[in-house]
Design a protein around this motif. Structure first.
Motif, PDB file in Angstrom:
ATOM      1  N   THR A 178       5.468   0.207  15.986  1.00  0.00           N
ATOM      2  CA  THR A 178       4.970  -0.342  14.725  1.00  0.00           C
ATOM      3  C   THR A 178       5.696  -1.632  14.387  1.00  0.00           C
ATOM      4  O   THR A 178       5.081  -2.621  13.964  1.00  0.00           O
ATOM      5  N   MET A 179       7.018  -1.640  14.560  1.00  0.00           N
ATOM      6  CA  MET A 179       7.791  -2.858  14.336  1.00  0.00           C
ATOM      7  C   MET A 179       7.253  -4.001  15.181  1.00  0.00           C
ATOM      8  O   MET A 179       7.046  -5.125  14.691  1.00  0.00           O
ATOM      9  N   GLU A 180       7.006  -3.736  16.450  1.00  0.00           N
ATOM     10  CA  GLU A 180       6.593  -4.796  17.368  1.00  0.00           C
ATOM     11  C   GLU A 180       5.242  -5.382  16.977  1.00  0.00           C
ATOM     12  O   GLU A 180       5.026  -6.602  17.114  1.00  0.00           O
ATOM     13  N   ARG A 181       4.346  -4.560  16.469  1.00  0.00           N
ATOM     14  CA  ARG A 181       3.036  -5.070  16.051  1.00  0.00           C
ATOM     15  C   ARG A 181       3.180  -6.087  14.918  1.00  0.00           C
ATOM     16  O   ARG A 181       2.503  -7.120  14.908  1.00  0.00           O
ATOM     17  N   PHE A 182       4.053  -5.781  13.965  1.00  0.00           N
ATOM     18  CA  PHE A 182       4.198  -6.687  12.825  1.00  0.00           C
ATOM     19  C   PHE A 182       5.039  -7.910  13.178  1.00  0.00           C
ATOM     20  O   PHE A 182       4.794  -9.002  12.651  1.00  0.00           O
ATOM     21  N   VAL A 183       6.001  -7.752  14.058  1.00  0.00           N
ATOM     22  CA  VAL A 183       6.771  -8.920  14.510  1.00  0.00           C
ATOM     23  C   VAL A 183       5.846  -9.898  15.240  1.00  0.00           C
ATOM     24  O   VAL A 183       5.990 -11.122  15.108  1.00  0.00           O
ATOM     25  N   GLU A 184       4.897  -9.367  15.986  1.00  0.00           N
ATOM     26  CA  GLU A 184       3.933 -10.234  16.677  1.00  0.00           C
ATOM     27  C   GLU A 184       3.119 -11.072  15.694  1.00  0.00           C
ATOM     28  O   GLU A 184       2.663 -12.172  16.031  1.00  0.00           O
TER      29      GLU A 184
ATOM     30  N   LEU B 107       0.843  -1.192   0.000  1.00  0.00           N
ATOM     31  CA  LEU B 107       0.000   0.000   0.000  1.00  0.00           C
ATOM     32  C   LEU B 107       0.874   1.236   0.000  1.00  0.00           C
ATOM     33  O   LEU B 107       1.778   1.368   0.835  1.00  0.00           O
ATOM     34  N   ASP B 108       0.602   2.148  -0.922  1.00  0.00           N
ATOM     35  CA  ASP B 108       1.347   3.405  -0.984  1.00  0.00           C
ATOM     36  C   ASP B 108       0.345   4.554  -1.051  1.00  0.00           C
ATOM     37  O   ASP B 108      -0.270   4.782  -2.084  1.00  0.00           O
ATOM     38  N   TYR B 109       0.211   5.255   0.067  1.00  0.00           N
ATOM     39  CA  TYR B 109      -0.748   6.343   0.173  1.00  0.00           C
ATOM     40  C   TYR B 109      -0.076   7.713   0.046  1.00  0.00           C
ATOM     41  O   TYR B 109      -0.674   8.739   0.368  1.00  0.00           O
ATOM     42  N   HIS B 110       1.148   7.719  -0.448  1.00  0.00           N
ATOM     43  CA  HIS B 110       1.950   8.939  -0.539  1.00  0.00           C
ATOM     44  C   HIS B 110       1.803   9.581  -1.914  1.00  0.00           C
ATOM     45  O   HIS B 110       1.843   8.898  -2.937  1.00  0.00           O
ATOM     46  N   MET B 111       1.654  10.887  -1.942  1.00  0.00           N
ATOM     47  CA  MET B 111       1.649  11.621  -3.204  1.00  0.00           C
ATOM     48  C   MET B 111       3.084  11.892  -3.607  1.00  0.00           C
ATOM     49  O   MET B 111       3.811  12.608  -2.906  1.00  0.00           O
ATOM     50  N   ASP B 112       3.508  11.293  -4.712  1.00  0.00           N
ATOM     51  CA  ASP B 112       4.880  11.441  -5.188  1.00  0.00           C
ATOM     52  C   ASP B 112       4.945  12.609  -6.167  1.00  0.00           C
ATOM     53  O   ASP B 112       4.669  12.462  -7.350  1.00  0.00           O
TER      54      ASP B 112
ATOM     55  N   TYR C 172      -1.840  -4.190   8.157  1.00  0.00           N
ATOM     56  CA  TYR C 172      -1.971  -5.087   9.318  1.00  0.00           C
ATOM     57  C   TYR C 172      -3.315  -5.812   9.259  1.00  0.00           C
ATOM     58  O   TYR C 172      -3.395  -7.031   9.475  1.00  0.00           O
ATOM     59  N   ASN C 173      -4.361  -5.073   8.920  1.00  0.00           N
ATOM     60  CA  ASN C 173      -5.690  -5.682   8.847  1.00  0.00           C
ATOM     61  C   ASN C 173      -5.777  -6.694   7.716  1.00  0.00           C
ATOM     62  O   ASN C 173      -6.410  -7.756   7.865  1.00  0.00           O
ATOM     63  N   VAL C 174      -5.143  -6.395   6.584  1.00  0.00           N
ATOM     64  CA  VAL C 174      -5.134  -7.349   5.470  1.00  0.00           C
ATOM     65  C   VAL C 174      -4.400  -8.620   5.874  1.00  0.00           C
ATOM     66  O   VAL C 174      -4.863  -9.740   5.589  1.00  0.00           O
ATOM     67  N   LEU C 175      -3.270  -8.481   6.542  1.00  0.00           N
ATOM     68  CA  LEU C 175      -2.520  -9.650   6.996  1.00  0.00           C
ATOM     69  C   LEU C 175      -3.338 -10.482   7.981  1.00  0.00           C
ATOM     70  O   LEU C 175      -3.285 -11.727   7.955  1.00  0.00           O
ATOM     71  N   ARG C 176      -4.075  -9.818   8.843  1.00  0.00           N
ATOM     72  CA  ARG C 176      -4.909 -10.545   9.804  1.00  0.00           C
ATOM     73  C   ARG C 176      -6.031 -11.302   9.081  1.00  0.00           C
ATOM     74  O   ARG C 176      -6.398 -12.409   9.488  1.00  0.00           O
TER      75      ARG C 176
END
Length: 305
Positions: A208-214, A128-133, A184-188
């Protein structure tokens, strides 16, 4: 250790920086070999090997690269793999979120076909990329379109049990880190492949790192983690469990300090790894070689099957 690593040098503003001798073999787990604008691929691979890189994972995107998986694999087999003194090469196939609006059944079939190629180690980079480049005048696709594209490719990775690499990005002003919340929601919902899931080019904080490592994810750190303003990213690296750390370049983008601004290439991962390992040692007192060795072993576990 590679005794000739120090002979690989890069020069910025008349200052020459030598690649440090690595404490363990190096793996560049995310590169874009088709994207160099001022360098030749063969020379970068020779320098990478001389700097201690033994494994390199490059990206193939059938939309962005404007070629078929057959053409891409043929390029590797005919022009790259016969070379001597280069790293082992693997690739991931997938569609970046920029291409989400054009993710058709035919494109999906290309990603599926790539998984039958022995050189293809998994799916990526997706996300997902929500950034305006503004630099390249690329506006983000609608979030639901990106989420559907990510979910489709993630489901394929789960079904085929291959590793996947995620590109997650939002605006710097987005303190909710919406791209990471949605991913995170998609992975769940879809699942995390048992073979592995990597957050590529991690640029967020420790929480944020810890949430995804979990969830069981690996966290890959690149040149941006060395930038002076990114102490929170270095804090996250220092706290990432050793069995979850990876290094990458994302070349040709984001060369590390002190050569930031140069066109990045795989050999520069030696500078990134050295900087982050030493910073972690200062924070935790861990053994530097153990940290470097862990990153190498994690990469082999993911991509050398």
């Amino acid at each position: 250790m590679m005794p000739n690593a120090a002979r690989v040098t890069f020069t910025k503003k008349k200052k020459t920086v030598a690649c440090p001798v690595p404490l363990a073999p190096l793996a560049d787990t995310h590169a874009h070999l088709l994207s160099f604008w001022g360098k030749e691929v063969p020379e970068t691979l020779v320098r990478a090997k001389a700097a201690g890189v033994d494994l390199l994972v490059t990206m193939f995107d059938p939309i962005a690269d404007k070629r078929s998986v057959a053409d891409y694999s043929d390029w590797l087999v005919r022009e790259i793999l016969p070379m001597r003194d280069i790293p082992q090469i693997k690739y991931l196939a997938g569609v970046h979120p920029y291409g989400a609006p054009d993710y058709t059944d035919d494109v999906h079939a290309q990603v599926v076909a790539a998984l039958d190629d022995p050189l293809c180690a998994g799916i990526g980079e997706i996300g997902l990329d929500y950034h305006m480049d503004y630099d390249d005048d690329i506006a983000p696709a609608p979030h639901n379109v990106q989420i559907d594209c990510m979910a489709c490719q993630l489901e394929l990775a789960v079904c085929r049990n291959v590793p996947v690499e995620l590109h997650l990005r939002h605006e710097d002003t987005d303190h909710e880190r919406t791209s990471h919340v949605d991913a995170y929601n998609v992975l769940r919902e879809v699942g995390v492949p048992q073979a592995g899931c990597v957050l590529h080019c991690f640029g967020e904080d420790r929480a944020t790192m810890e949430r995804f490592v979990e969830l069981g994810c690996y966290i890959a750190y690149g040149g941006a983690a060395t930038f002076k303003r990114n102490d929170d990213v270095r804090e996250a690296f220092a706290a990432t469990p050793l069995d979850r750390i990876l290094f990458e370049t994302d070349c040709p983008y984001m060369a590390p300090e002190p050569i930031r601004g140069l066109e990045c290439e795989p050999a520069m991962i030696s500078i990134t790894a050295n900087t982050l390992v030493n910073d972690r040692v200062d924070r935790t007192g861990e053994d530097a070689e153990a940290i470097a060795r862990a990153a190498w072993e994690n990469a082999c576990k993911l991509f050398q099957k």
